[in-house]
Design an enzyme around this catalytic site. Structure first.
Site, PDB file in Angstrom:
ATOM      1  N   ARG A  15       0.833  -1.212   0.000  1.00  0.00           N
ATOM      2  CA  ARG A  15       0.000   0.000   0.000  1.00  0.00           C
ATOM      3  C   ARG A  15       0.870   1.266   0.000  1.00  0.00           C
ATOM      4  O   ARG A  15       1.028   1.914  -1.033  1.00  0.00           O
ATOM      5  CB  ARG A  15      -0.951  -0.024   1.223  1.00  0.00           C
ATOM      6  CG  ARG A  15      -2.070   1.010   1.146  1.00  0.00           C
ATOM      7  CD  ARG A  15      -1.686   2.395   1.570  1.00  0.00           C
ATOM      8  NE  ARG A  15      -1.202   2.466   2.953  1.00  0.00           N
ATOM      9  CZ  ARG A  15      -0.666   3.550   3.477  1.00  0.00           C
ATOM     10  NH1 ARG A  15      -0.557   4.661   2.772  1.00  0.00           N
ATOM     11  NH2 ARG A  15      -0.209   3.547   4.730  1.00  0.00           N
ATOM     12  N   ASP A  16       1.509   1.575   1.125  1.00  0.00           N
ATOM     13  CA  ASP A  16       2.316   2.800   1.206  1.00  0.00           C
ATOM     14  C   ASP A  16       3.473   2.713   0.206  1.00  0.00           C
ATOM     15  O   ASP A  16       3.829   3.688  -0.463  1.00  0.00           O
ATOM     16  CB  ASP A  16       2.858   2.953   2.643  1.00  0.00           C
ATOM     17  CG  ASP A  16       3.167   4.391   3.016  1.00  0.00           C
ATOM     18  OD1 ASP A  16       3.535   5.161   2.115  1.00  0.00           O
ATOM     19  OD2 ASP A  16       3.062   4.751   4.205  1.00  0.00           O
ATOM     20  N   HIS A 207       4.882   4.710  12.749  1.00  0.00           N
ATOM     21  CA  HIS A 207       4.933   4.622  11.283  1.00  0.00           C
ATOM     22  C   HIS A 207       5.930   5.688  10.814  1.00  0.00           C
ATOM     23  O   HIS A 207       5.567   6.832  10.546  1.00  0.00           O
ATOM     24  CB  HIS A 207       3.516   4.891  10.760  1.00  0.00           C
ATOM     25  CG  HIS A 207       3.344   4.855   9.284  1.00  0.00           C
ATOM     26  ND1 HIS A 207       2.773   3.788   8.609  1.00  0.00           N
ATOM     27  CD2 HIS A 207       3.622   5.766   8.319  1.00  0.00           C
ATOM     28  CE1 HIS A 207       2.710   4.050   7.316  1.00  0.00           C
ATOM     29  NE2 HIS A 207       3.221   5.261   7.106  1.00  0.00           N
ATOM     30  N   CYS A 240       3.810   9.532   0.516  1.00  0.00           N
ATOM     31  CA  CYS A 240       2.453  10.002   0.249  1.00  0.00           C
ATOM     32  C   CYS A 240       2.512  11.038  -0.866  1.00  0.00           C
ATOM     33  O   CYS A 240       3.195  12.050  -0.733  1.00  0.00           O
ATOM     34  CB  CYS A 240       1.874  10.618   1.529  1.00  0.00           C
ATOM     35  SG  CYS A 240       0.281  11.394   1.279  1.00  0.00           S
ATOM     36  N   ASN A 249       9.109   4.510   3.624  1.00  0.00           N
ATOM     37  CA  ASN A 249       9.003   4.080   5.022  1.00  0.00           C
ATOM     38  C   ASN A 249      10.331   3.466   5.437  1.00  0.00           C
ATOM     39  O   ASN A 249      11.128   3.055   4.597  1.00  0.00           O
ATOM     40  CB  ASN A 249       7.938   2.980   5.153  1.00  0.00           C
ATOM     41  CG  ASN A 249       6.547   3.471   4.862  1.00  0.00           C
ATOM     42  OD1 ASN A 249       6.155   3.612   3.698  1.00  0.00           O
ATOM     43  ND2 ASN A 249       5.799   3.738   5.898  1.00  0.00           N
TER      44      ASN A 249
HETATM   45  P1  HMG Z   1     -13.416  13.695  -3.343  1.00  0.00           P
HETATM   46  O1  HMG Z   1     -13.103  14.099  -4.741  1.00  0.00           O
HETATM   47  O2  HMG Z   1     -13.657  14.761  -2.324  1.00  0.00           O
HETATM   48  O3  HMG Z   1     -14.593  12.627  -3.316  1.00  0.00           O
HETATM   49  O4  HMG Z   1     -12.202  12.800  -2.834  1.00  0.00           O
HETATM   50  P2  HMG Z   1     -16.155  12.806  -3.436  1.00  0.00           P
HETATM   51  O5  HMG Z   1     -16.763  12.129  -2.266  1.00  0.00           O
HETATM   52  O6  HMG Z   1     -16.506  14.250  -3.689  1.00  0.00           O
HETATM   53  O7  HMG Z   1     -16.495  11.973  -4.759  1.00  0.00           O
HETATM   54  C1  HMG Z   1     -16.018  12.362  -6.038  1.00  0.00           C
HETATM   55  C2  HMG Z   1     -16.036  11.171  -6.968  1.00  0.00           C
HETATM   56  O8  HMG Z   1     -15.141  10.182  -6.472  1.00  0.00           O
HETATM   57  C3  HMG Z   1     -17.402  10.483  -7.090  1.00  0.00           C
HETATM   58  O9  HMG Z   1     -17.475   9.971  -8.420  1.00  0.00           O
HETATM   59  C4  HMG Z   1     -17.285   9.312  -6.158  1.00  0.00           C
HETATM   60  O10 HMG Z   1     -18.119   8.231  -6.538  1.00  0.00           O
HETATM   61  C5  HMG Z   1     -15.825   8.935  -6.324  1.00  0.00           C
HETATM   62  P3  HMG Z   1     -18.309  10.738  -9.558  1.00  0.00           P
HETATM   63  O11 HMG Z   1     -19.699  10.829  -8.999  1.00  0.00           O
HETATM   64  O12 HMG Z   1     -17.642  12.078  -9.699  1.00  0.00           O
HETATM   65  O13 HMG Z   1     -18.134   9.840 -10.735  1.00  0.00           O
HETATM   66  N1  HMG Z   1     -15.262   8.279  -5.116  1.00  0.00           N
HETATM   67  C6  HMG Z   1     -14.686   7.067  -5.091  1.00  0.00           C
HETATM   68  N2  HMG Z   1     -14.443   6.151  -6.042  1.00  0.00           N
HETATM   69  C7  HMG Z   1     -13.853   4.991  -5.656  1.00  0.00           C
HETATM   70  N3  HMG Z   1     -13.483   4.719  -4.378  1.00  0.00           N
HETATM   71  C8  HMG Z   1     -13.698   5.627  -3.411  1.00  0.00           C
HETATM   72  C9  HMG Z   1     -14.322   6.845  -3.761  1.00  0.00           C
HETATM   73  N4  HMG Z   1     -14.677   7.927  -3.031  1.00  0.00           N
HETATM   74  C10 HMG Z   1     -15.245   8.789  -3.867  1.00  0.00           C
HETATM   75  N5  HMG Z   1     -13.321   5.344  -2.161  1.00  0.00           N
HETATM   76  C11 HMG Z   1     -11.325  11.063  -1.426  1.00  0.00           C
HETATM   77  C12 HMG Z   1     -12.191  12.310  -1.506  1.00  0.00           C
HETATM   78  C13 HMG Z   1     -11.131  10.747   0.039  1.00  0.00           C
HETATM   79  C14 HMG Z   1     -12.023   9.927  -2.136  1.00  0.00           C
HETATM   80  C15 HMG Z   1      -9.956  11.370  -2.128  1.00  0.00           C
HETATM   81  O14 HMG Z   1      -9.461  12.546  -1.590  1.00  0.00           O
HETATM   82  C16 HMG Z   1      -8.955  10.266  -1.960  1.00  0.00           C
HETATM   83  O15 HMG Z   1      -9.132   9.184  -2.491  1.00  0.00           O
HETATM   84  N6  HMG Z   1      -7.841  10.524  -1.234  1.00  0.00           N
HETATM   85  C17 HMG Z   1      -6.850   9.501  -0.944  1.00  0.00           C
HETATM   86  C18 HMG Z   1      -5.472  10.077  -0.880  1.00  0.00           C
HETATM   87  C19 HMG Z   1      -4.502   9.012  -0.466  1.00  0.00           C
HETATM   88  O16 HMG Z   1      -4.715   7.831  -0.660  1.00  0.00           O
HETATM   89  N7  HMG Z   1      -3.350   9.413   0.129  1.00  0.00           N
HETATM   90  C20 HMG Z   1      -2.340   8.509   0.542  1.00  0.00           C
HETATM   91  C21 HMG Z   1      -2.723   7.637   1.694  1.00  0.00           C
HETATM   92  S1  HMG Z   1      -2.517   8.399   3.275  1.00  0.00           S
HETATM   93  C22 HMG Z   1      -0.844   8.140   3.651  1.00  0.00           C
HETATM   94  O17 HMG Z   1      -0.100   7.708   2.827  1.00  0.00           O
HETATM   95  C23 HMG Z   1      -0.363   8.419   5.045  1.00  0.00           C
HETATM   96  C24 HMG Z   1      -0.127   7.148   5.883  1.00  0.00           C
HETATM   97  O18 HMG Z   1       0.781   6.274   5.244  1.00  0.00           O
HETATM   98  C25 HMG Z   1       0.424   7.531   7.269  1.00  0.00           C
HETATM   99  C26 HMG Z   1       1.622   8.475   7.188  1.00  0.00           C
HETATM  100  O19 HMG Z   1       2.630   8.145   6.506  1.00  0.00           O
HETATM  101  O20 HMG Z   1       1.536   9.529   7.816  1.00  0.00           O
HETATM  102  C27 HMG Z   1      -1.447   6.383   6.106  1.00  0.00           C
HETATM  103 MG    MG Z   2       2.926   6.456   5.274  1.00  0.00          MG
END
Ligand code: HMG
Ligand code: MG
Length: 308
Positions: A15-16, A207, A240, A249
């Protein structure tokens, strides 16, 4: 110095590790890689992320990956979920654990999931409730605990507020993210001093991203303070895309090497880990950052003597 007898390593490579990679790893290769990881002795593997495929194209095949892997009994397969739609997909794919995530800093939260912190709370509250009522466990992540790429220092009060709220929701464990790898040992000690007065050590995981090479030092301090759960990524992949400057990581290989030297049990087989690292290095077509792994590669090629 007395080190813990046992440590749990939570592998976040699929994932990450892959979410920030430019090279697209095919679904078939992701599945083969996760199947290899399942055979290494790792008991927790974060396999993918049910986020919006446009936000994280590298993991757009989450559904196929989660449905395609061979589930090894005794291994917990986790996936990241940002919202209801993500959880529906994750439950349909029968994941064991859903990891919810948010940031301690307002700007990173907005850049990463397009919501303010206050808007995020009720969403995660529903996700945790639905996850638990589906009979699955729910893990929580807080990003930017030790620093934010947009805001710099993060107020510890904000970390406390988010942690308390996530635990009140019913998460089983909280992972504290150093998203951009800025933490240093005294800072880790300070943050853990505060949090360990509120939450038991066995409910907290660390993490660390290794952007500045301080991850193992930070882990050592965490171990001294009683933490025994660490997230890491095979070969040191990771980052990220919504946190500029974030790199990999801490490498599972480097962490395992250190823990083996300390006589700490992890249940992970170093040789099988090496083989799984070789597999993903070949598929990505670039050297993995893990220094332990690169030494092992050189040893295998006969470039170095057998210096352990
Ligand atoms: P948004 O654009 O605000 O979503 O994104 P929305 O609710 O307004 O929906 C817009 C469209 O997206 C709609 O489709 C939804 O159906 C679709 P449309 O009607 O326009 O055709 N949609 C989805 N489709 C599939 N799966 C879904 C989904 N949700 C909505 N789940 C959202 C909001 C949260 C979805 C977006 O911002 C997003 O996906 N962000 C993820 C970013 C990410 O993954 N970042 C990396 C992970 S975090 C990390 O790495 C940190 C960590 O490792 C810890 C650390 O290191 O600190 C965990
Ligand atoms: Mg991370």
């Amino acid at each position: 110095m007395k080190w813990p007898e046992k440590v749990t390593i939570k592998e976040v490579g699929p994932r990450d590790g892959l979410q920030n990679e430019k090279a697209y790893i095919s679904t078939e290769d992701k599945i083969a890689w996760i199947n290899q990881l399942s055979e290494t002795g790792l008991k927790h593997i974060e396999i993918t992320s049910f986020v919006h495929p446009k936000w994280i194209p590298a993991l757009s095949d989450a559904d196929a990956v989660a449905c395609g892997i061979r589930r090894k009994p005794g291994v917990t397969y986790t996936a990241l979920v940002p919202n209801h739609q993500g959880l529906e997909r994750a439950l349909k794919a029968d994941i064991d654990e859903a990891a919810v995530f948010m940031s301690a800093s307002e700007t990173h939260n907005r850049k990463n999931i397009n919501k303010t912190i206050n808007e995020t709370f009720p969403i995660l509250q529903d996700l945790v409730r639905e996850t638990v009522s589906a009979g699955k466990s729910s893990r929580g992540y807080i990003s930017t605990v030790f620093g934010c790429p947009y805001e710099g220092n993060v107020d510890i009060e904000q970390v406390i507020r988010v942690s308390e709220t996530l635990f009140e929701m019913g998460i089983s464990e909280l992972s504290l993210g150093d998203t951009i790898g800025v933490a240093n040992p005294p800072q880790v000690q300070e943050v853990l001093d505060v949090l360990l007065k509120r939450f038991p050590a066995d409910k907290l995981a660390m993490h660390f991203h290794d952007t500045r090479g301080t991850a193992l030092a930070n882990i050592l301090v965490s171990l001294e303070m009683g933490i025994t759960i660490f997230d890491s990524s095979l070969g040191g992949l990771g980052g990220c895309p919504y946190a500029p400057g974030a790199s990999g990581n801490v490498a599972t290989n480097d962490l395992l090497y250190m823990l083996l030297g300390m006589g700490t049990e992890t249940g992970v087989d170093q040789h099988k880990l090496f083989q799984a690292s070789q597999f993903i290095q070949e598929r990505l077509g670039k050297a993995l950052p893990s220094r332990t792994f690169q030494v092992e590669c050189s040893q295998q090629e006969g470039k170095l003597g057998n210096i352990v």
